[in-house]
Design a protein around this motif. Sequence first.
Motif, PDB file in Angstrom:
ATOM      1  N   ALA A  29       0.847  -1.210   0.000  1.00 25.05           N
ATOM      2  CA  ALA A  29       0.000   0.000   0.000  1.00 25.05           C
ATOM      3  C   ALA A  29       0.880   1.257   0.000  1.00 25.05           C
ATOM      4  O   ALA A  29       0.588   2.238  -0.684  1.00 25.05           O
ATOM      5  CB  ALA A  29      -0.922  -0.013   1.214  1.00 25.05           C
ATOM      6  N   PHE A  30       1.981   1.209   0.745  1.00 24.47           N
ATOM      7  CA  PHE A  30       2.896   2.351   0.828  1.00 24.47           C
ATOM      8  C   PHE A  30       3.481   2.669  -0.553  1.00 24.47           C
ATOM      9  O   PHE A  30       3.551   3.826  -0.972  1.00 24.47           O
ATOM     10  CB  PHE A  30       4.013   2.008   1.816  1.00 24.47           C
ATOM     11  CG  PHE A  30       5.032   3.096   2.003  1.00 24.47           C
ATOM     12  CD1 PHE A  30       4.823   4.100   2.935  1.00 24.47           C
ATOM     13  CD2 PHE A  30       6.197   3.117   1.255  1.00 24.47           C
ATOM     14  CE1 PHE A  30       5.763   5.103   3.108  1.00 24.47           C
ATOM     15  CE2 PHE A  30       7.139   4.117   1.425  1.00 24.47           C
ATOM     16  CZ  PHE A  30       6.922   5.106   2.357  1.00 24.47           C
ATOM     17  N   GLN A  31       3.908   1.626  -1.266  1.00 23.84           N
ATOM     18  CA  GLN A  31       4.525   1.839  -2.575  1.00 23.84           C
ATOM     19  C   GLN A  31       3.505   2.341  -3.595  1.00 23.84           C
ATOM     20  O   GLN A  31       3.792   3.233  -4.404  1.00 23.84           O
ATOM     21  CB  GLN A  31       5.169   0.546  -3.068  1.00 23.84           C
ATOM     22  CG  GLN A  31       5.788   0.656  -4.449  1.00 23.84           C
ATOM     23  CD  GLN A  31       6.896   1.683  -4.503  1.00 23.84           C
ATOM     24  OE1 GLN A  31       7.821   1.627  -3.697  1.00 23.84           O
ATOM     25  NE2 GLN A  31       6.827   2.640  -5.424  1.00 23.84           N
ATOM     26  N   ILE A  32       2.299   1.767  -3.545  1.00 17.40           N
ATOM     27  CA  ILE A  32       1.260   2.226  -4.480  1.00 17.40           C
ATOM     28  C   ILE A  32       0.958   3.702  -4.212  1.00 17.40           C
ATOM     29  O   ILE A  32       0.860   4.510  -5.137  1.00 17.40           O
ATOM     30  CB  ILE A  32      -0.017   1.363  -4.353  1.00 17.40           C
ATOM     31  CG1 ILE A  32       0.284  -0.079  -4.750  1.00 17.40           C
ATOM     32  CG2 ILE A  32      -1.132   1.929  -5.235  1.00 17.40           C
ATOM     33  CD1 ILE A  32      -0.823  -1.070  -4.408  1.00 17.40           C
ATOM     34  N   ALA A  33       0.836   4.056  -2.922  1.00 18.48           N
ATOM     35  CA  ALA A  33       0.590   5.465  -2.574  1.00 18.48           C
ATOM     36  C   ALA A  33       1.741   6.337  -3.087  1.00 18.48           C
ATOM     37  O   ALA A  33       1.518   7.459  -3.567  1.00 18.48           O
ATOM     38  CB  ALA A  33       0.424   5.614  -1.068  1.00 18.48           C
ATOM     39  N   ASP A  34       2.974   5.824  -2.990  1.00 19.32           N
ATOM     40  CA  ASP A  34       4.138   6.576  -3.487  1.00 19.32           C
ATOM     41  C   ASP A  34       4.015   6.827  -4.989  1.00 19.32           C
ATOM     42  O   ASP A  34       4.237   7.942  -5.466  1.00 19.32           O
ATOM     43  CB  ASP A  34       5.414   5.764  -3.187  1.00 19.32           C
ATOM     44  CG  ASP A  34       6.645   6.631  -3.153  1.00 19.32           C
ATOM     45  OD1 ASP A  34       6.808   7.375  -2.171  1.00 19.32           O
ATOM     46  OD2 ASP A  34       7.429   6.589  -4.121  1.00 19.32           O
ATOM     47  N   ASP A  35       3.643   5.784  -5.721  1.00 20.43           N
ATOM     48  CA  ASP A  35       3.472   5.918  -7.181  1.00 20.43           C
ATOM     49  C   ASP A  35       2.359   6.920  -7.497  1.00 20.43           C
ATOM     50  O   ASP A  35       2.484   7.719  -8.431  1.00 20.43           O
ATOM     51  CB  ASP A  35       3.082   4.571  -7.801  1.00 20.43           C
ATOM     52  CG  ASP A  35       4.255   3.596  -7.896  1.00 20.43           C
ATOM     53  OD1 ASP A  35       5.382   3.975  -7.525  1.00 20.43           O
ATOM     54  OD2 ASP A  35       4.026   2.458  -8.347  1.00 20.43           O
ATOM     55  N   ILE A  56      -2.229   0.158 -14.176  1.00 19.63           N
ATOM     56  CA  ILE A  56      -3.671  -0.127 -14.003  1.00 19.63           C
ATOM     57  C   ILE A  56      -4.521   1.141 -13.913  1.00 19.63           C
ATOM     58  O   ILE A  56      -5.730   1.057 -13.746  1.00 19.63           O
ATOM     59  CB  ILE A  56      -3.920  -1.014 -12.750  1.00 19.63           C
ATOM     60  CG1 ILE A  56      -3.431  -0.323 -11.462  1.00 19.63           C
ATOM     61  CG2 ILE A  56      -3.307  -2.378 -12.915  1.00 19.63           C
ATOM     62  CD1 ILE A  56      -3.771  -1.091 -10.186  1.00 19.63           C
ATOM     63  N   GLY A  57      -3.900   2.303 -13.994  1.00 18.66           N
ATOM     64  CA  GLY A  57      -4.650   3.562 -13.901  1.00 18.66           C
ATOM     65  C   GLY A  57      -4.659   4.081 -12.473  1.00 18.66           C
ATOM     66  O   GLY A  57      -4.560   3.306 -11.517  1.00 18.66           O
ATOM     67  N   LEU A  58      -4.814   5.402 -12.344  1.00 16.48           N
ATOM     68  CA  LEU A  58      -4.702   6.048 -11.028  1.00 16.48           C
ATOM     69  C   LEU A  58      -5.789   5.590 -10.051  1.00 16.48           C
ATOM     70  O   LEU A  58      -5.500   5.222  -8.915  1.00 16.48           O
ATOM     71  CB  LEU A  58      -4.750   7.571 -11.206  1.00 16.48           C
ATOM     72  CG  LEU A  58      -4.641   8.393  -9.925  1.00 16.48           C
ATOM     73  CD1 LEU A  58      -3.292   8.188  -9.248  1.00 16.48           C
ATOM     74  CD2 LEU A  58      -4.844   9.885 -10.222  1.00 16.48           C
ATOM     75  N   GLU A  59      -7.031   5.584 -10.517  1.00 14.20           N
ATOM     76  CA  GLU A  59      -8.121   5.244  -9.583  1.00 14.20           C
ATOM     77  C   GLU A  59      -8.042   3.806  -9.124  1.00 14.20           C
ATOM     78  O   GLU A  59      -8.262   3.500  -7.935  1.00 14.20           O
ATOM     79  CB  GLU A  59      -9.473   5.538 -10.219  1.00 14.20           C
ATOM     80  CG  GLU A  59      -9.831   7.009 -10.046  1.00 14.20           C
ATOM     81  CD  GLU A  59     -11.076   7.421 -10.793  1.00 14.20           C
ATOM     82  OE1 GLU A  59     -11.939   6.554 -11.033  1.00 14.20           O
ATOM     83  OE2 GLU A  59     -11.167   8.613 -11.141  1.00 14.20           O
ATOM     84  N   ALA A  60      -7.739   2.894 -10.040  1.00 13.48           N
ATOM     85  CA  ALA A  60      -7.613   1.472  -9.653  1.00 13.48           C
ATOM     86  C   ALA A  60      -6.440   1.299  -8.692  1.00 13.48           C
ATOM     87  O   ALA A  60      -6.512   0.493  -7.740  1.00 13.48           O
ATOM     88  CB  ALA A  60      -7.421   0.607 -10.890  1.00 13.48           C
ATOM     89  N   ALA A  61      -5.383   2.052  -8.898  1.00 14.17           N
ATOM     90  CA  ALA A  61      -4.221   1.962  -7.995  1.00 14.17           C
ATOM     91  C   ALA A  61      -4.594   2.461  -6.601  1.00 14.17           C
ATOM     92  O   ALA A  61      -4.256   1.832  -5.585  1.00 14.17           O
ATOM     93  CB  ALA A  61      -3.049   2.763  -8.566  1.00 14.17           C
ATOM     94  N   GLN A  62      -5.311   3.581  -6.548  1.00 18.84           N
ATOM     95  CA  GLN A  62      -5.725   4.116  -5.233  1.00 18.84           C
ATOM     96  C   GLN A  62      -6.655   3.133  -4.523  1.00 18.84           C
ATOM     97  O   GLN A  62      -6.554   2.916  -3.312  1.00 18.84           O
ATOM     98  CB  GLN A  62      -6.400   5.483  -5.408  1.00 18.84           C
ATOM     99  CG  GLN A  62      -5.388   6.565  -5.753  1.00 18.84           C
ATOM    100  CD  GLN A  62      -6.027   7.876  -6.244  1.00 18.84           C
ATOM    101  OE1 GLN A  62      -7.118   7.858  -6.826  1.00 18.84           O
ATOM    102  NE2 GLN A  62      -5.339   8.987  -6.042  1.00 18.84           N
ATOM    103  N   GLN A  63      -7.534   2.477  -5.287  1.00 18.77           N
ATOM    104  CA  GLN A  63      -8.443   1.491  -4.691  1.00 18.77           C
ATOM    105  C   GLN A  63      -7.655   0.283  -4.182  1.00 18.77           C
ATOM    106  O   GLN A  63      -7.915  -0.247  -3.094  1.00 18.77           O
ATOM    107  CB  GLN A  63      -9.489   1.051  -5.738  1.00 18.77           C
ATOM    108  CG  GLN A  63     -10.545   0.102  -5.192  1.00 18.77           C
ATOM    109  CD  GLN A  63     -11.320   0.703  -4.005  1.00 18.77           C
ATOM    110  OE1 GLN A  63     -11.766   1.840  -4.064  1.00 18.77           O
ATOM    111  NE2 GLN A  63     -11.438  -0.053  -2.912  1.00 18.77           N
TER     112      GLN A  63
END
Length: 300
Positions: A212-218, A248-255
């Motif tokens: 989750a930390f890395q995805i948030a970083d991206d 996967i796109g910004l929204e899918a990544a945030q989800q």
Amino acid sequence: MTADGFAAFAAEWTPRVEATLESLVPPAGESPTDLHRAMRHALFPGGKRLRPLLALLAARVTGGDPERALRPGAALELLHTYSLVHDDLPCMDDDDLRRGRPTCHKVFGDAVAVLAGDALLTLAFEIVAEAGAEAVRCLAAAAGSRGMVGGQAADLAAEGSLATATLDGLQSIHDRKTGALIVASLEVGAIAGGATFDREGLRGYGERIGRAFQIADDCLDVTGTAEEIGKPPGSDVGRDKLTYPALIGLEAAQQLARDLANEAAELAPRVVGTAGGAVTLDAGRKLLQDLASRVATRSS
Ligand code: GRG
């Protein structure tokens, strides 16, 4: 923020982390002065000090003594800082700014920056040894070619390969590059804290918050301001880097980051187990759940 949330925990312990780091690094005036100044430039002022805080938190929620995790937790920060100094070098990410200030090699030159990173890494092991052989083994495995360094190598090799990339491949890179040290921070802290704990439960929690930390970083590289991320946003896109929003796109990544935080939160009771010590079971669970959601939705 609740009184027993992670922000309160961080506010309580961050000054102790800073004082511990200050005491561990040789003074700027000690010879070789360029080397010690470069180490200090990279360490102070710091960032979030997440890894020491994870170590302290793990000690507390497993029913151990956080005081005993202070120096090993600081060792995690030393090692993290080495990775940032080397990551910023021209032969790697070639960054001019880190935390809004010139990177170590920009101020001291490439050779001194390489040596400052080496010295921070070595000092980390000198300090973590105080917590015993298992803590040393754990940190070495997380930092080495099957952990952070291997993940960095795979990440560099993946640049420009977006068309053929898979989510599993990306996750494997980031589990090693970012996640391994986050998991090790929790493990080293719990070991140093001295209580018995559910190692697999703690690892499972750490793996999920690491992702989750890395995805948030991206995502922050896309949505953050220069002030929030300490460097110009959009640098990943500019370099054609393989990231979650690109794949996967910004929204899918945030989800996905939120889903991982929820999965981590579900593991909180297992991590806390039947821990005794200064924290109640309920407060321990809340700390872990609050941390997971903050990691996924962070803005810096
Ligand atoms: C060069 C051996 C070597 C490894 C580099 C950690 C790493 C591997 C590279 C850092 C590059 C990067 C931006 C990774 C993404 C996640 C991450 C580790 C971000 C920085 O960590 P924070 O947000 O930084 O905890 P602060 O500034 O708060 O300490």
